[in-house]
Design a protein around this motif. Structure first.
Motif, PDB file in Angstrom:
ATOM      1  N   LEU A 247       0.831  -1.209   0.000  1.00  0.00           N
ATOM      2  CA  LEU A 247       0.000   0.000   0.000  1.00  0.00           C
ATOM      3  C   LEU A 247       0.859   1.250   0.000  1.00  0.00           C
ATOM      4  O   LEU A 247       0.502   2.266  -0.607  1.00  0.00           O
ATOM      5  N   LYS A 248       2.001   1.170   0.661  1.00  0.00           N
ATOM      6  CA  LYS A 248       2.919   2.306   0.676  1.00  0.00           C
ATOM      7  C   LYS A 248       3.472   2.568  -0.725  1.00  0.00           C
ATOM      8  O   LYS A 248       3.582   3.714  -1.153  1.00  0.00           O
ATOM      9  N   ILE A 249       3.808   1.495  -1.462  1.00  0.00           N
ATOM     10  CA  ILE A 249       4.287   1.652  -2.836  1.00  0.00           C
ATOM     11  C   ILE A 249       3.191   2.243  -3.709  1.00  0.00           C
ATOM     12  O   ILE A 249       3.427   3.145  -4.516  1.00  0.00           O
ATOM     13  N   ARG A 250       1.960   1.753  -3.547  1.00  0.00           N
ATOM     14  CA  ARG A 250       0.849   2.252  -4.368  1.00  0.00           C
ATOM     15  C   ARG A 250       0.562   3.717  -4.074  1.00  0.00           C
ATOM     16  O   ARG A 250       0.270   4.493  -4.981  1.00  0.00           O
ATOM     17  N   GLU A 251       0.644   4.089  -2.818  1.00  0.00           N
ATOM     18  CA  GLU A 251       0.411   5.492  -2.452  1.00  0.00           C
ATOM     19  C   GLU A 251       1.490   6.384  -3.042  1.00  0.00           C
ATOM     20  O   GLU A 251       1.212   7.468  -3.552  1.00  0.00           O
ATOM     21  N   ILE A 255       2.243  10.187  -6.730  1.00  0.00           N
ATOM     22  CA  ILE A 255       2.923  11.470  -6.664  1.00  0.00           C
ATOM     23  C   ILE A 255       4.198  11.424  -7.487  1.00  0.00           C
ATOM     24  O   ILE A 255       4.704  10.368  -7.855  1.00  0.00           O
ATOM     25  N   ARG A 256       4.704  12.592  -7.790  1.00  0.00           N
ATOM     26  CA  ARG A 256       5.932  12.681  -8.560  1.00  0.00           C
ATOM     27  C   ARG A 256       7.118  12.677  -7.602  1.00  0.00           C
ATOM     28  O   ARG A 256       7.250  13.544  -6.754  1.00  0.00           O
ATOM     29  N   SER A 257       7.977  11.657  -7.731  1.00  0.00           N
ATOM     30  CA  SER A 257       9.068  11.488  -6.776  1.00  0.00           C
ATOM     31  C   SER A 257      10.397  11.984  -7.313  1.00  0.00           C
ATOM     32  O   SER A 257      11.354  12.071  -6.566  1.00  0.00           O
ATOM     33  N   CYS A 258      10.476  12.274  -8.606  1.00  0.00           N
ATOM     34  CA  CYS A 258      11.718  12.760  -9.199  1.00  0.00           C
ATOM     35  C   CYS A 258      11.424  13.952 -10.088  1.00  0.00           C
ATOM     36  O   CYS A 258      10.375  14.037 -10.714  1.00  0.00           O
ATOM     37  N   LEU A 266      12.639  15.166  -1.756  1.00  0.00           N
ATOM     38  CA  LEU A 266      12.916  14.554  -0.459  1.00  0.00           C
ATOM     39  C   LEU A 266      11.653  14.064   0.244  1.00  0.00           C
ATOM     40  O   LEU A 266      11.672  13.044   0.926  1.00  0.00           O
ATOM     41  N   PHE A 267      10.542  14.785   0.096  1.00  0.00           N
ATOM     42  CA  PHE A 267       9.356  14.490   0.899  1.00  0.00           C
ATOM     43  C   PHE A 267       8.164  14.058   0.046  1.00  0.00           C
ATOM     44  O   PHE A 267       7.018  14.270   0.424  1.00  0.00           O
ATOM     45  N   SER A 268       8.436  13.463  -1.118  1.00  0.00           N
ATOM     46  CA  SER A 268       7.352  12.986  -1.975  1.00  0.00           C
ATOM     47  C   SER A 268       6.561  11.901  -1.253  1.00  0.00           C
ATOM     48  O   SER A 268       7.120  10.970  -0.690  1.00  0.00           O
ATOM     49  N   GLY A 269       5.237  12.051  -1.231  1.00  0.00           N
ATOM     50  CA  GLY A 269       4.364  11.073  -0.592  1.00  0.00           C
ATOM     51  C   GLY A 269       4.173  11.250   0.890  1.00  0.00           C
ATOM     52  O   GLY A 269       3.413  10.499   1.503  1.00  0.00           O
ATOM     53  N   LEU A 270       4.858  12.222   1.511  1.00  0.00           N
ATOM     54  CA  LEU A 270       4.744  12.410   2.955  1.00  0.00           C
ATOM     55  C   LEU A 270       3.814  13.554   3.328  1.00  0.00           C
ATOM     56  O   LEU A 270       3.294  13.583   4.448  1.00  0.00           O
ATOM     57  N   ILE A 271       3.593  14.507   2.419  1.00  0.00           N
ATOM     58  CA  ILE A 271       2.766  15.682   2.714  1.00  0.00           C
ATOM     59  C   ILE A 271       1.410  15.505   2.050  1.00  0.00           C
ATOM     60  O   ILE A 271       1.332  15.240   0.846  1.00  0.00           O
ATOM     61  N   ILE A 446       9.934   9.374   8.848  1.00  0.00           N
ATOM     62  CA  ILE A 446       8.679  10.119   8.924  1.00  0.00           C
ATOM     63  C   ILE A 446       7.569   9.364   8.193  1.00  0.00           C
ATOM     64  O   ILE A 446       7.771   8.858   7.087  1.00  0.00           O
ATOM     65  N   ALA A 447       6.385   9.296   8.807  1.00  0.00           N
ATOM     66  CA  ALA A 447       5.224   8.664   8.176  1.00  0.00           C
ATOM     67  C   ALA A 447       4.329   9.695   7.493  1.00  0.00           C
ATOM     68  O   ALA A 447       3.763   9.418   6.433  1.00  0.00           O
ATOM     69  N   ALA A 448       4.194  10.884   8.069  1.00  0.00           N
ATOM     70  CA  ALA A 448       3.312  11.904   7.502  1.00  0.00           C
ATOM     71  C   ALA A 448       3.693  13.275   8.047  1.00  0.00           C
ATOM     72  O   ALA A 448       4.133  13.398   9.194  1.00  0.00           O
ATOM     73  N   ILE A 449       3.526  14.289   7.198  1.00  0.00           N
ATOM     74  CA  ILE A 449       3.779  15.683   7.574  1.00  0.00           C
ATOM     75  C   ILE A 449       2.465  16.445   7.433  1.00  0.00           C
ATOM     76  O   ILE A 449       1.786  16.338   6.408  1.00  0.00           O
ATOM     77  N   HIS A 450       2.104  17.210   8.460  1.00  0.00           N
ATOM     78  CA  HIS A 450       0.787  17.844   8.511  1.00  0.00           C
ATOM     79  C   HIS A 450       0.875  19.353   8.274  1.00  0.00           C
ATOM     80  O   HIS A 450       1.824  20.007   8.705  1.00  0.00           O
ATOM     81  N   ILE A 451      -0.166  19.874   7.598  1.00  0.00           N
ATOM     82  CA  ILE A 451      -0.294  21.304   7.327  1.00  0.00           C
ATOM     83  C   ILE A 451      -1.611  21.783   7.918  1.00  0.00           C
ATOM     84  O   ILE A 451      -2.656  21.124   7.754  1.00  0.00           O
TER      85      ILE A 451
END
Length: 466
Positions: A247-251, A255-258, A266-271, A446-451
């Protein structure tokens, strides 16, 4: 006399072809001989291979092409070998018959006698179509039951695709020892760098001709069989990764990681967007200063906002440098709190509730000892002893549970165990890493970054469970 223009239609399903040997070539030869014997002019051949007549007409491409030629008035007669080669679906038959009648086109079976010009003939056709349709449906039901039985037993279905890293043994998927190291290396490398492209390049370069193709490697990222899921069941076969990892790979795939320059974000998929909940995507923001110098900085924003205002109304953008600065500072604060907590936790007195629970526990044990003594001296009956013993042991067990809960609550106040891994000048070591390893560092931590949805500012983050 004008020759009758005829079309030759043949169809075979894969099951029939295997079972009866009634191939398309055999049907075509019989139809051609019949047309030549009767002096018909063959307009074209129309062949549907591997398609059952019970399927919708949209799947029978050659039949649709045949009807287009009928509408163009190119055909006077359609020849088929048998009625079940023509139709096994009453509704589709009548729809097709209406088209044929409008354009004066007839049809004929060469191995059976059917007459559509009389009421009895049309009645016989409807009966046979109903029989054929019912027979086809019963076959389908039997096949579905067999497939369901195999799935319940954990057996693969006939003709099943065998994914790279597996082989078939005893009608089950088992790990292939020859390719197993490649698959394990594949997923291990991904969870080290969190880059699909770099993982695929790494495997192809390292294993050369033994490596699967690039498309196969990319499909492995989204193939659920690698966490043991197949035919709608978890645990169907031995897994290479966990369901959470899949599920982590699918999530991360959303998003664009590169960037275009091949440097990872650095933080693709965390925000996540605080408005719509989708992952933020990275892009390279260009800023031109008054002196003419152009600065390019990684920035994160919600892709849904860029697609449509109906999908997201946030419009939040945040620089990568701002995110990293926030994480570094907050992590240092939490490390400081951890040190204070460890000192205070060792000298902190027990809460009043814990003291009360312990006191009650000791009192109940004393009462239980006194009850045993009275029973041994014969001062109370056995019935009274058993009733009071049950009450006291039940109350004692309840108070012991209360003590355990209080202890769990005290320990639950401790900061994340991830902080214990920090020591020395960890901040300088982190900033000295290249972008790939720094990305792996933050994704592993880090698992998640919150705004904050109101202020659009960073407001917190969650450590990944250790």
């Amino acid at each position: 006399m004008k020759k009758i223009r005829c079309a030759l239609y043949d169809r075979v399903s894969t099951e029939l072809q295997v079972r009866d040997g009634l191939s398309l070539d055999a049907q075509r030869r019989a139809l051609t001989d019949y047309a030549n014997t009767h002096g018909y002019e063959i307009v074209d051949y129309y062949s549907d291979e591997g398609i059952t007549a019970r399927k919708k007409m949209q799947n029978r491409k050659e039949l649709l092409r045949l009807l287009e030629d009928v509408r163009a008035d190119k055909i006077d007669l359609i020849l088929v070998t048998k009625l079940d080669r023509w139709f096994r679906n009453i509704k589709d038959y009548h729809n097709t018959q209406a088209v044929l009648e409008r354009h004066g086109c007839n049809w004929k079976t060469i191995f059976e006698e059917y007459d559509t010009s009389t009421a009895n003939g049309r009645f016989a056709i409807n009966i046979m179509l109903s029989v054929n349709e019912n027979e086809c449906d019963r076959d389908s039901d039997r096949i579905r039951e067999v497939f369901a039985y195999k799935r319940r037993k954990g057996e693969i279905l006939s003709g099943a695709h065998v994914s790279f890293g597996y082989r078939v043994e005893g009608k089950k998927f088992v790990k292939d020892e020859n390719t197993r190291p490649i698959v394990e290396d594949f997923f291990e490398h991904y969870f080290l760098f969190y880059s699909k492209r770099k993982t695929a390049d790494y495997i192809m370069e390292k294993y050369g001709e033994h490596s699967p193709s690039h498309s196969t490697l990319m499909y492995m990222f989204r193939n659920p069989v690698y966490y043991g899921h197949a035919y709608g069941r978890d645990g169907f076969c031995a897994a290479y990764i966990t369901r959470e990892q899949f599920l982590k790979i699918r999530e991360a795939g959303t998003i664009r990681s590169c960037s275009a320059s091949r440097e990872p974000y650095l933080f693709s998929g965390l925000i996540k967007c605080p408005v719509c909940g989708h992952n933020f995507s990275g892009y390279r923001h260009r800023t031109k200063k008054p002196g003419g110098r152009v600065y390019i900085s990684p920035v994160y924003h919600c892709k849904q906002k860029q697609r449509s205002r109906l999908l997201c109304t946030g419009g939040i953008e945040i620089y990568e440098s701002t995110v990293e600065k926030f994480l570094l500072e907050e992590t240092e604060k939490r490390i400081g709190k951890l040190a204070l907590f460890q000192i205070s936790f060792r000298i902190k007195p027990q809460e009043a509730t814990s003291r009360d629970a312990r006191a009650d526990r000791e009192r109940l044990r004393s009462e239980l000892d006194r009850l045993n003594l009275l029973f041994q001296k014969g001062r109370i009956t056995e019935a009274y002893y058993e009733s009071q013993y049950a009450v006291l042991t039940q109350r004692l067990a309840s108070r012991m549970q209360d003590c355990d809960k209080n202890q769990e609550n005290n320990l639950g106040a401790e900061p994340s165990a991830a902080l214990r891994s920090f020591s020395g000048s960890w901040r300088e070591a982190c900033l000295s890493l290249d972008r790939e390893h720094r990305q792996a560092f933050w994704h592993g931590l880090i698992a998640a970054i919150h705004i904050n949805p109101d202020t659009h500012r960073l407001c917190g983050f969650d450590f990944r469970p250790q």
